[in-house]
Design a protein around this motif. Structure first.
Motif, PDB file in Angstrom:
ATOM      1  N   SER A  47     -41.781  32.719  -0.540  1.00 26.68           N
ATOM      2  CA  SER A  47     -42.627  32.136  -1.582  1.00 26.68           C
ATOM      3  C   SER A  47     -43.930  31.540  -1.058  1.00 26.68           C
ATOM      4  O   SER A  47     -44.962  31.608  -1.724  1.00 26.68           O
ATOM      5  N   LYS A  48     -43.894  30.963   0.157  1.00 23.34           N
ATOM      6  CA  LYS A  48     -45.066  30.234   0.640  1.00 23.34           C
ATOM      7  C   LYS A  48     -45.591  30.727   1.976  1.00 23.34           C
ATOM      8  O   LYS A  48     -46.550  30.166   2.511  1.00 23.34           O
ATOM      9  N   GLY A  49     -45.005  31.781   2.527  1.00 25.28           N
ATOM     10  CA  GLY A  49     -45.439  32.245   3.831  1.00 25.28           C
ATOM     11  C   GLY A  49     -44.969  31.284   4.916  1.00 25.28           C
ATOM     12  O   GLY A  49     -43.976  30.576   4.754  1.00 25.28           O
ATOM     13  N   VAL A  50     -45.678  31.261   6.027  1.00 29.40           N
ATOM     14  CA  VAL A  50     -45.256  30.417   7.152  1.00 29.40           C
ATOM     15  C   VAL A  50     -45.416  28.950   6.784  1.00 29.40           C
ATOM     16  O   VAL A  50     -46.490  28.511   6.359  1.00 29.40           O
ATOM     17  N   MET A  51     -44.327  28.193   6.950  1.00 26.84           N
ATOM     18  CA  MET A  51     -44.314  26.800   6.544  1.00 26.84           C
ATOM     19  C   MET A  51     -43.224  26.059   7.315  1.00 26.84           C
ATOM     20  O   MET A  51     -42.386  26.663   7.987  1.00 26.84           O
ATOM     21  N   ILE A  52     -43.227  24.750   7.201  1.00 24.88           N
ATOM     22  CA  ILE A  52     -42.177  23.908   7.770  1.00 24.88           C
ATOM     23  C   ILE A  52     -41.331  23.359   6.625  1.00 24.88           C
ATOM     24  O   ILE A  52     -41.872  22.815   5.659  1.00 24.88           O
ATOM     25  N   THR A  53     -40.020  23.534   6.729  1.00 26.81           N
ATOM     26  CA  THR A  53     -39.097  22.928   5.773  1.00 26.81           C
ATOM     27  C   THR A  53     -38.446  21.730   6.451  1.00 26.81           C
ATOM     28  O   THR A  53     -37.757  21.879   7.467  1.00 26.81           O
ATOM     29  N   ALA A  54     -38.696  20.558   5.909  1.00 29.11           N
ATOM     30  CA  ALA A  54     -38.136  19.331   6.480  1.00 29.11           C
ATOM     31  C   ALA A  54     -36.676  19.186   6.066  1.00 29.11           C
ATOM     32  O   ALA A  54     -36.286  19.599   4.962  1.00 29.11           O
ATOM     33  N   ASN A  55     -35.884  18.614   6.967  1.00 30.93           N
ATOM     34  CA  ASN A  55     -34.457  18.365   6.678  1.00 30.93           C
ATOM     35  C   ASN A  55     -33.803  19.592   6.058  1.00 30.93           C
ATOM     36  O   ASN A  55     -33.213  19.527   4.983  1.00 30.93           O
ATOM     37  N   VAL A  56     -33.897  20.715   6.769  1.00 32.93           N
ATOM     38  CA  VAL A  56     -33.514  22.002   6.199  1.00 32.93           C
ATOM     39  C   VAL A  56     -32.055  22.033   5.757  1.00 32.93           C
ATOM     40  O   VAL A  56     -31.729  22.629   4.713  1.00 32.93           O
ATOM     41  N   LEU A  57     -31.160  21.394   6.487  1.00 33.41           N
ATOM     42  CA  LEU A  57     -29.750  21.453   6.114  1.00 33.41           C
ATOM     43  C   LEU A  57     -29.377  20.456   5.028  1.00 33.41           C
ATOM     44  O   LEU A  57     -28.218  20.402   4.594  1.00 33.41           O
ATOM     45  N   GLN A  58     -30.360  19.660   4.583  1.00 30.34           N
ATOM     46  CA  GLN A  58     -30.175  18.833   3.382  1.00 30.34           C
ATOM     47  C   GLN A  58     -30.916  19.421   2.192  1.00 30.34           C
ATOM     48  O   GLN A  58     -30.798  18.941   1.070  1.00 30.34           O
ATOM     49  N   ASN A  59     -31.701  20.472   2.467  1.00 25.51           N
ATOM     50  CA  ASN A  59     -32.438  21.139   1.399  1.00 25.51           C
ATOM     51  C   ASN A  59     -31.450  21.856   0.471  1.00 25.51           C
ATOM     52  O   ASN A  59     -30.585  22.597   0.948  1.00 25.51           O
ATOM     53  N   PRO A  60     -31.541  21.655  -0.852  1.00 27.95           N
ATOM     54  CA  PRO A  60     -30.555  22.237  -1.778  1.00 27.95           C
ATOM     55  C   PRO A  60     -30.420  23.750  -1.650  1.00 27.95           C
ATOM     56  O   PRO A  60     -29.306  24.285  -1.716  1.00 27.95           O
ATOM     57  N   TYR A  61     -31.539  24.442  -1.458  1.00 23.84           N
ATOM     58  CA  TYR A  61     -31.482  25.907  -1.378  1.00 23.84           C
ATOM     59  C   TYR A  61     -30.961  26.369  -0.018  1.00 23.84           C
ATOM     60  O   TYR A  61     -30.013  27.146   0.072  1.00 23.84           O
ATOM     61  N   TRP A  62     -31.571  25.891   1.055  1.00 24.74           N
ATOM     62  CA  TRP A  62     -31.226  26.405   2.374  1.00 24.74           C
ATOM     63  C   TRP A  62     -29.853  25.945   2.838  1.00 24.74           C
ATOM     64  O   TRP A  62     -29.139  26.682   3.519  1.00 24.74           O
ATOM     65  N   SER A  63     -29.454  24.759   2.469  1.00 31.46           N
ATOM     66  CA  SER A  63     -28.117  24.299   2.863  1.00 31.46           C
ATOM     67  C   SER A  63     -27.035  25.159   2.200  1.00 31.46           C
ATOM     68  O   SER A  63     -25.992  25.443   2.788  1.00 31.46           O
ATOM     69  N   LYS A  64     -27.293  25.611   0.977  1.00 31.76           N
ATOM     70  CA  LYS A  64     -26.335  26.447   0.251  1.00 31.76           C
ATOM     71  C   LYS A  64     -26.217  27.833   0.877  1.00 31.76           C
ATOM     72  O   LYS A  64     -25.154  28.464   0.828  1.00 31.76           O
ATOM     73  N   ASN A  65     -27.298  28.307   1.475  1.00 30.82           N
ATOM     74  CA  ASN A  65     -27.330  29.662   2.019  1.00 30.82           C
ATOM     75  C   ASN A  65     -27.172  29.725   3.539  1.00 30.82           C
ATOM     76  O   ASN A  65     -27.190  30.817   4.121  1.00 30.82           O
ATOM     77  N   TYR A  66     -27.012  28.572   4.189  1.00 31.51           N
ATOM     78  CA  TYR A  66     -26.915  28.541   5.649  1.00 31.51           C
ATOM     79  C   TYR A  66     -25.655  29.249   6.140  1.00 31.51           C
ATOM     80  O   TYR A  66     -24.564  29.062   5.593  1.00 31.51           O
ATOM     81  N   LEU A  67     -25.818  30.076   7.191  1.00 32.15           N
ATOM     82  CA  LEU A  67     -24.692  30.772   7.802  1.00 32.15           C
ATOM     83  C   LEU A  67     -24.326  30.192   9.164  1.00 32.15           C
ATOM     84  O   LEU A  67     -23.243  29.679   9.356  1.00 32.15           O
ATOM     85  N   PHE A  68     -25.263  30.268  10.121  1.00 31.84           N
ATOM     86  CA  PHE A  68     -24.992  29.815  11.489  1.00 31.84           C
ATOM     87  C   PHE A  68     -26.303  29.791  12.277  1.00 31.84           C
ATOM     88  O   PHE A  68     -27.349  30.220  11.768  1.00 31.84           O
ATOM     89  N   SER A  69     -26.245  29.327  13.510  1.00 31.09           N
ATOM     90  CA  SER A  69     -27.404  29.306  14.398  1.00 31.09           C
ATOM     91  C   SER A  69     -27.049  29.890  15.749  1.00 31.09           C
ATOM     92  O   SER A  69     -25.875  29.869  16.155  1.00 31.09           O
TER      93      SER A  69
END
Length: 351
Positions: free
Chosen positions: A324-346
């Motif tokens: 949606s926004k191209g290259v960006m920084i997402t703060a607190n990614v694992l608390q983010n409603p969207y990314w935390s729901k879709n997180y798999l592993f690192s």
């Protein structure tokens, strides 16, 4: 000598029949008027189907681009296409009865090669592109539901294989379709339940392929250089299937990580699924700056694939090329409603 000649002629005739069947030069092919292409009810483009023996086929390259598979390579000798939208690689060969998606195989109706153009049936199109594709006779349009919530059974399919390529269990698949047995039939339409992030593609977490690292820097120096460079491209635009030739102005998620890591001696594969096979798994509680974070995207794909990758920066933040926004920084990614729901592993690739 005559016997050898006869055997050779027989082989040539049989082989010729096989090739003819593959490219359909003798099949009855009917032209169809240009059809509007609707994705989730909205017209997005037009396409010119053909009908072969009553089956609708779509031009493969046109359809791939409509569905954002913009990176396309062709092997002339084998008549094989390799395409990607940045998440996974699809390989499909003219006349082949199976396509490869990531490291998995899918049963398909053989693609056709007609007038130097590749065509795929509606079934094949839906199976490889994680879409449900139908022809609407009322207005002569191609209707695409993406991500797919339905799957059309093809000869050779089993409940196990269908569940496997969608990263769900056979039990979940049977429950969604009220099936009392494992028997399915060619042409049967199955409902595909949408897996949550915890049930997405988890196989790569077990894989530990080494990563080529040509840098003489220390790990700390290399991580710092990568993160400093990654921030230089904030604001760059996003394009599905972007190539390194598009960089540094345009990326998809995996071309971005490949580009940034490659600038400092670390050679990552092209797509996020293949990048996920590299390095060693690290828990969310043990993340370090420079680790790669992997996600599914259930709003884009219902096959549970590894669909997105970003770079962990430390302090809970991730830098990535977002759709949606191209290259960006997402703060607190694992608390983010969207990314935390879709997180798999690192995975840790800088070692």
């Amino acid at each position: 000598m005559k016997k050898i000649l006869r055997m050779t002629i027989v082989f040539m005739v049989v082989f010729g029949i096989c090739i003819t069947g593959t490219i359909s030069t003798n099949a009855k092919v009917e032209s169809v008027p240009n059809a509007g292409v609707f994705i989730n009810g909205k017209v997005v483009s037009g396409i010119t189907p053909i009908i072969e023996n009553g089956v609708y086929y779509l031009p493969f390259i046109e359809l791939a681009k409509i569905l954002n598979y913009n990176s396309i390579q062709f092997e002339e000798k084998t008549k094989t296409y390799e395409i990607t939208d940045g998440s996974t690689v699809i390989r499909i060969t003219m006349g082949g009865s199976r396509a490869k998606k990531g490291n998995e195989y899918i049963n398909i109706e053989p693609p056709r090669w007609i007038n130097e153009t590749a065509y795929v049936s509606l079934h094949t199109s839906g199976a490889i592109f994680n879409s449900y594709i139908t022809f609407k006779k009322e207005n002569g349009s191609i209707q695409i539901q993406t991500p797919a919530t339905k799957y059309i059974v093809h000869t050779g399919d089993t409940l196990y294989n269908i569940a496997r390529i969608h990263h769900i269990s056979v039990g979940e698949l049977k429950k969604a379709n009220s099936l009392a047995s494992n028997i399915i039939q060619d042409g049967q339409v199955l409902n595909i339940p949408n897996p949550d992030g915890s049930k997405g593609e988890m196989e790569p977490v077990k894989e530990r392929e080494p990563v080529k690292n040509n840098s003489s820097d220390s790990i700390a120096q290399q991580v710092k250089k990568i993160l400093d460079d990654a921030k230089n491209y904030i604001g760059a635009k996003y394009k599905y299937g972007a190539t390194l030739a598009d960089a540094p102005k345009v990326f998809d998620c995996s071309s971005y990580t490949q580009y940034v890591f490659g600038n400092f001696g670390i050679q990552l594969p092209r797509v996020s699924r293949d990048q996920a096979s590299k390095g060693v798994a690290v828990s969310a509680s043990n993340l370090k700056a420079g680790d790669l974070m992997f996600f599914t995207m259930n709003d884009a794909y219902t096959d549970g694939r590894v669909a997105h990758v970003g770079i962990y920066m430390g302090d809970g933040n991730m830098i990535h090329a977002s759709t949606s926004k191209g290259v960006m920084i997402t703060a607190n990614v694992l608390q983010n409603p969207y990314w935390s729901k879709n997180y798999l592993f690192s995975k840790r690739v800088i070692q």
